[in-house]
Motif scaffolding. Structure first.
Motif, PDB file in Angstrom:
ATOM      1  N   SER A  91       0.811  -1.220   0.000  1.00 34.51           N
ATOM      2  CA  SER A  91       0.000   0.000   0.000  1.00 34.51           C
ATOM      3  C   SER A  91       0.844   1.271   0.000  1.00 34.51           C
ATOM      4  N   GLY A  92       2.143   1.158  -0.146  1.00 37.36           N
ATOM      5  CA  GLY A  92       2.965   2.343  -0.343  1.00 37.36           C
ATOM      6  C   GLY A  92       3.853   2.750   0.810  1.00 37.36           C
ATOM      7  N   GLU A  93       3.794   2.047   1.967  1.00 34.82           N
ATOM      8  CA  GLU A  93       4.625   2.464   3.095  1.00 34.82           C
ATOM      9  C   GLU A  93       6.120   2.314   2.796  1.00 34.82           C
ATOM     10  N   TRP A  94       6.447   1.372   1.910  1.00 35.19           N
ATOM     11  CA  TRP A  94       7.853   1.221   1.555  1.00 35.19           C
ATOM     12  C   TRP A  94       8.381   2.475   0.873  1.00 35.19           C
ATOM     13  N   LEU A  95       7.495   3.224   0.201  1.00 33.60           N
ATOM     14  CA  LEU A  95       7.902   4.495  -0.390  1.00 33.60           C
ATOM     15  C   LEU A  95       8.251   5.505   0.697  1.00 33.60           C
ATOM     16  N   MET A  96       7.495   5.470   1.807  1.00 31.48           N
ATOM     17  CA  MET A  96       7.801   6.346   2.937  1.00 31.48           C
ATOM     18  C   MET A  96       9.143   5.979   3.561  1.00 31.48           C
ATOM     19  N   LEU A  97       9.434   4.686   3.619  1.00 27.33           N
ATOM     20  CA  LEU A  97      10.720   4.249   4.138  1.00 27.33           C
ATOM     21  C   LEU A  97      11.857   4.753   3.254  1.00 27.33           C
ATOM     22  N   LEU A  98      11.670   4.674   1.938  1.00 30.42           N
ATOM     23  CA  LEU A  98      12.671   5.193   1.012  1.00 30.42           C
ATOM     24  C   LEU A  98      12.816   6.711   1.152  1.00 30.42           C
ATOM     25  N   ALA A  99      11.689   7.403   1.404  1.00 30.97           N
ATOM     26  CA  ALA A  99      11.748   8.845   1.648  1.00 30.97           C
ATOM     27  C   ALA A  99      12.566   9.146   2.896  1.00 30.97           C
ATOM     28  N   SER A 100      12.384   8.339   3.941  1.00 31.98           N
ATOM     29  CA  SER A 100      13.130   8.520   5.183  1.00 31.98           C
ATOM     30  C   SER A 100      14.628   8.344   4.954  1.00 31.98           C
ATOM     31  N   LEU A 101      14.992   7.290   4.206  1.00 27.79           N
ATOM     32  CA  LEU A 101      16.408   7.046   3.920  1.00 27.79           C
ATOM     33  C   LEU A 101      16.994   8.166   3.067  1.00 27.79           C
ATOM     34  N   SER A 102      16.204   8.687   2.136  1.00 28.09           N
ATOM     35  CA  SER A 102      16.678   9.798   1.296  1.00 28.09           C
ATOM     36  C   SER A 102      16.924  11.042   2.135  1.00 28.09           C
ATOM     37  N   MET A 103      15.997  11.338   3.056  1.00 30.93           N
ATOM     38  CA  MET A 103      16.155  12.508   3.912  1.00 30.93           C
ATOM     39  C   MET A 103      17.370  12.370   4.817  1.00 30.93           C
ATOM     40  N   ALA A 104      17.565  11.175   5.393  1.00 35.68           N
ATOM     41  CA  ALA A 104      18.717  10.945   6.263  1.00 35.68           C
ATOM     42  C   ALA A 104      20.026  11.097   5.492  1.00 35.68           C
ATOM     43  N   THR A 105      20.079  10.546   4.277  1.00 33.32           N
ATOM     44  CA  THR A 105      21.281  10.663   3.454  1.00 33.32           C
ATOM     45  C   THR A 105      21.538  12.114   3.065  1.00 33.32           C
ATOM     46  N   GLY A 106      20.463  12.856   2.773  1.00 30.66           N
ATOM     47  CA  GLY A 106      20.616  14.272   2.453  1.00 30.66           C
ATOM     48  C   GLY A 106      21.158  15.071   3.630  1.00 30.66           C
ATOM     49  N   THR A 107      20.718  14.730   4.847  1.00 35.15           N
ATOM     50  CA  THR A 107      21.213  15.418   6.034  1.00 35.15           C
ATOM     51  C   THR A 107      22.709  15.188   6.209  1.00 35.15           C
ATOM     52  N   ILE A 108      23.175  13.976   5.884  1.00 34.99           N
ATOM     53  CA  ILE A 108      24.608  13.677   5.959  1.00 34.99           C
ATOM     54  C   ILE A 108      25.362  14.393   4.837  1.00 34.99           C
ATOM     55  N   LEU A 109      24.799  14.396   3.634  1.00 31.20           N
ATOM     56  CA  LEU A 109      25.476  14.985   2.473  1.00 31.20           C
ATOM     57  C   LEU A 109      25.726  16.479   2.631  1.00 31.20           C
ATOM     58  N   ILE A 110      24.865  17.189   3.375  1.00 34.23           N
ATOM     59  CA  ILE A 110      25.009  18.637   3.474  1.00 34.23           C
ATOM     60  C   ILE A 110      26.363  19.028   4.053  1.00 34.23           C
ATOM     61  N   ARG A 111      26.933  18.188   4.918  1.00 32.69           N
ATOM     62  CA  ARG A 111      28.262  18.478   5.458  1.00 32.69           C
ATOM     63  C   ARG A 111      29.310  18.535   4.344  1.00 32.69           C
ATOM     64  N   TYR A 112      29.234  17.576   3.415  1.00 33.21           N
ATOM     65  CA  TYR A 112      30.186  17.533   2.307  1.00 33.21           C
ATOM     66  C   TYR A 112      29.898  18.635   1.292  1.00 33.21           C
ATOM     67  N   VAL A 113      28.611  18.879   1.032  1.00 33.73           N
ATOM     68  CA  VAL A 113      28.239  19.912   0.063  1.00 33.73           C
ATOM     69  C   VAL A 113      28.751  21.278   0.514  1.00 33.73           C
ATOM     70  N   CYS A 114      28.585  21.587   1.797  1.00 34.87           N
ATOM     71  CA  CYS A 114      28.944  22.912   2.303  1.00 34.87           C
ATOM     72  C   CYS A 114      30.447  23.137   2.419  1.00 34.87           C
ATOM     73  N   ARG A 115      31.241  22.107   2.141  1.00 39.49           N
ATOM     74  CA  ARG A 115      32.689  22.311   2.032  1.00 39.49           C
ATOM     75  C   ARG A 115      33.049  22.990   0.712  1.00 39.49           C
ATOM     76  N   HIS A 116      32.128  22.914  -0.257  1.00 36.88           N
ATOM     77  CA  HIS A 116      32.399  23.455  -1.582  1.00 36.88           C
ATOM     78  C   HIS A 116      31.374  24.494  -2.030  1.00 36.88           C
ATOM     79  N   VAL A 117      30.203  24.541  -1.366  1.00 37.77           N
ATOM     80  CA  VAL A 117      29.128  25.440  -1.788  1.00 37.77           C
ATOM     81  C   VAL A 117      28.579  26.159  -0.566  1.00 37.77           C
ATOM     82  N   ASP A 118      28.271  27.439  -0.718  1.00 38.68           N
ATOM     83  CA  ASP A 118      27.621  28.198   0.348  1.00 38.68           C
ATOM     84  C   ASP A 118      26.300  27.522   0.726  1.00 38.68           C
TER      85      ASP A 118
END
Length: 340
Positions: A172-199
């Motif tokens: 019924s689609g909850e696995w999509l919510m799980l994938l959304a959660s993993l995407s958000m968590a990965t994005g939160t980690i990526l911002i540290r690396y992104v901000c080393r090169h971008v404002d």
């Protein structure tokens, strides 16, 4: 006696910390009425691409530097794909196919992933109290969003039929919510690396724009009747979600995420379903059950434990040290008495 008056910055900073989660929670409430009248990919694109343009305009006014070099644009593109296109796409599709309660449970467990990744990549110390707080947070959000029948059956030890119900989650689609959660968590980690090169401000704006483009492209290819049935109130709801729930919320979130302890800051994500439920109660007359109120309380306890884990760990350590000294002192006194 002089009274110490708090500086405006001291008063505003705690508000800034919880602002993204307040805005995300209230944006979810605003979007509830418009979801049946539009399509998910179009809705996901509308939430982030116009918001990115607003953030970019704000950054240009502040004269923030634009990204330069292939490395900066490479990190920015990866960030846009994960936290922009994938997160919003999975979230929008998941909202159509599942209930908001169970969906928010899966999305708002992402602080566990952030805590694990940040402890490995950035040596953030979670400590035992921090893990205990994360556990309380997951339990609290579960009480808020999971069907009450599941919880009561589990407490009674009656698991008849639960296996079938749980298996239906992935149909019924909850696995999509799980994938959304993993995407958000990965994005939160990526911002540290992104901000080393971008404002951080420009990174927020560009990632919302670059993430929104594929959503609109897919919407144009796969969906129809994207905006024809949206009423004036619906456009107001989308505007609120775009300006406040995306542009302002993401700007504050990723600016703070690039400078603060990720485990502590991401734990505040547990507030999002709390705000969504509270304002759903106020604006949409949605009522909270006793179990949900317990979940709200556990969520607040969770945030306190995670954000105060260093101080609480020191207090416990001092108590254990004092207890050990008292024990050794008592043992010494008994030894002297026996020798005497």
């Amino acid at each position: 006696m002089e009274l110490k008056v708090k500086q405006p910055q001291q008063l505003l900073f705690p508000l800034a910390l919880i602002a993204p989660f307040f805005l995300w929670g209230t944006a979810m409430v605003a979007m509830k009425g418009v979801i049946p009248n539009t399509t998910p990919l179009f809705l996901g694109g509308m939430r982030i691409l116009p918001a990115g343009i607003l953030v970019l305009i704000f950054g240009i006014i502040l004269k923030r530097p634009q990204p330069k070099g292939w490395l900066a644009w490479g990190w920015l593109s990866l960030f846009a794909l994960v936290d922009g296109a994938l997160f919003q796409g999975f979230l929008a599709e998941g909202l159509v196919r599942t209930g908001a309660g169970i969906g928010s449970v899966m999305i708002d467990t992402q602080p566990l992933t952030v805590a694990l990744l940040s402890s490995i990549l950035f040596s953030d110390r979670v400590r035992k109290i921090g893990w205990l707080g994360l556990g309380f947070g997951v339990l609290g959000v579960s009480l808020i969003g999971l069907p009450e029948q599941w919880i009561l059956q589990g407490l009674q030890g009656n698991f008849t039929g639960l296996e079938f119900e749980i298996s239906r989650l992935f149909d019924s689609g909850e696995w999509l919510m799980l994938l959304a959660s993993l995407s958000m968590a990965t994005g939160t980690i990526l911002i540290r690396y992104v901000c080393r090169h971008v404002d951080s401000v420009m990174a927020t704006g560009w990632h919302l724009i670059l993430g929104g483009i594929p959503l609109f492209f897919l919407s144009g290819s796969l969906e129809t009747q994207q905006w024809q049935n949206i009423s004036f109130d619906g456009w107001l709801a989308i505007s609120y979600a775009t300006i406040f729930g995306s542009a302002i919320a993401y700007g504050i979130f990723f600016y703070l995420a690039s400078t603060r302890n990720l485990t502590s800051f991401s734990s505040l994500t547990f507030l999002t379903p709390v705000f969504a439920l509270l304002f759903g109660n106020l604006l949409l007359a949605e009522t909270l059950s006793p179990l949900q109120w317990v979940g709200v309380s556990l969520t607040l306890v969770s945030i306190y434990l995670i954000n105060q884990r260093e101080k609480l760990s020191h207090v416990l350590q001092n108590l254990q040290t004092q207890k050990k000294l008292n024990f050794e002192q008592l043992k010494g006194e008994k030894t002297r008495k026996s020798e005497g």
